[in-house]
Scaffold this active site. Sequence first.
Site, PDB file in Angstrom:
ATOM      1  N   LYS A  31     111.760  -9.338 -82.194  1.00 20.87           N
ATOM      2  CA  LYS A  31     111.320 -10.459 -81.370  1.00 20.87           C
ATOM      3  C   LYS A  31     111.388 -10.183 -79.877  1.00 20.87           C
ATOM      4  CE  LYS A  31     112.390 -13.603 -85.100  1.00 20.87           C
ATOM      5  NZ  LYS A  31     113.503 -14.201 -85.843  1.00 20.87           N
ATOM      6  N   LYS A  90     119.056  -9.405 -78.103  1.00 23.04           N
ATOM      7  CA  LYS A  90     118.668 -10.013 -79.370  1.00 23.04           C
ATOM      8  C   LYS A  90     119.446  -9.426 -80.543  1.00 23.04           C
ATOM      9  CE  LYS A  90     116.281 -12.827 -81.904  1.00 23.04           C
ATOM     10  NZ  LYS A  90     117.403 -12.891 -82.873  1.00 23.04           N
ATOM     11  N   SER A 112     115.284  -8.865 -86.712  1.00 23.50           N
ATOM     12  CA  SER A 112     114.820  -9.782 -85.663  1.00 23.50           C
ATOM     13  C   SER A 112     114.890  -9.220 -84.248  1.00 23.50           C
ATOM     14  CB  SER A 112     115.609 -11.092 -85.725  1.00 23.50           C
ATOM     15  OG  SER A 112     115.159 -11.878 -86.802  1.00 23.50           O
ATOM     16  N   SER A 118     116.639 -17.328 -83.178  1.00 20.34           N
ATOM     17  CA  SER A 118     115.877 -16.389 -84.005  1.00 20.34           C
ATOM     18  C   SER A 118     114.863 -17.084 -84.912  1.00 20.34           C
ATOM     19  CB  SER A 118     116.829 -15.525 -84.853  1.00 20.34           C
ATOM     20  OG  SER A 118     116.220 -14.300 -85.185  1.00 20.34           O
TER      21      SER A 118
END
Length: 421
Positions: free
Chosen positions: A107, A264, A104, A159
């Site tokens: 992202k 992140k 993730s 997320s």
Amino acid sequence: MIGKFFSATVLLMSIVAFNVEATPEIENFSGEVPVENAESLSVLTSENSGLNPGFTINPMKNSRPVLPGDPLPNMTAISAVVIEAETGHVIYAREAEKKMYPASTTKLMTLITAAEYGELDEIVTIGSNAYGAEGSTMWLENGEKISLRDLLYGMMLVSGNDAAIAVAEHIDGTTEKFAARMTGRARELGAKNTRFTNPNGLPDENHYTTAHDLAILAAHGYTLKSFAEIVGTKEKIVPGINAPRQLQNENQMLWLYRGCCGVKTGYTDAAGRCLVSAAKRDGILLIAVVLDSLYLWNDSVALLDYGFERVKSETVIKRGEKIKNIPVISGRRENVSVRATDEIVMPIFSDDSEAYKIETDIPKFLTAPVKKGEVVGKIGVICDGREIASTDLIATDDIERKSFFRWIFDGFINFVTGLFA
């Protein structure tokens, strides 16, 4: 119907299980669950690391092999890097160019792409693809209307894979087209070893990046106001159909580490535990990346500590500093001094005194008249062939053009001087 309920229940349990692992209770945080046979090292506190007061971490001995001479032998990530964001200077790297699954952390590029190509206050209608997204979610409903901005909060804080799909389809119609846009833009920004096939980071053998590329992308992200605001948010309430959604950022570094401002987390079985983190102190922004880490927070703290120990801010050009004298043709004076209009403050690296160089762009001579305050050139700081800071150079005096009689007088003086030389 029973099958759908069972699937939803299993999905919810898996999400909860992941959140327990990735987001421990912050009040009681004291490092991560040790692996078997791990050996305890010195406890990190706010006194001997960048941790905020009240938090401690129990570093653990790395059970994975590392190359001889690695200055962070107990960091457990397979691939890692820490860079200074403004210059892009690499302070530490371990397998930083190795192609890895990003999970993730993908992202952050989805956010960059949305911020650059979308209008954040536009209203997005959630489609069936987003509603049926697998993995982590912000629990979007089919047909729900929500702003692009709120989707980005849901995507980055908790997320939400559903949010990432909704963002992609809103901007480009399909996730495939959006992922192609992500890849193209990433490579424009210098992430040459990156390819995205989706906006959320779910496993795909053709979806990969490197630690260094992720650091480059995050550094660019911080030049975008909306990026910095979203990834630095700890908690956010966004609208929902039945009730407001309360979002809490999964990136515990925002609480743990002094000056942390994003970015992140990520996890899949294929990628392992991943984190891109950023911290800013004394005007210096560092980006740290760990991919496939055994001890996510420990590794990130170690990287940022290592970076901040080796960089400091320094004024390399002072405002009003005299840079050079430039000859003046046809002037009543033979030269004029030029000075910097603004100061340039740069990071100085203890491990590389030649990380950048200073270059001036000024003419070999000026022709009168010259006006005080006139911009006659510039001075810049170059790092890896790229200008990262500059300021104008201005003339400090008026230089009038010589009159005809002055020409005659100066010619006579030069003639007489030549006779007796």
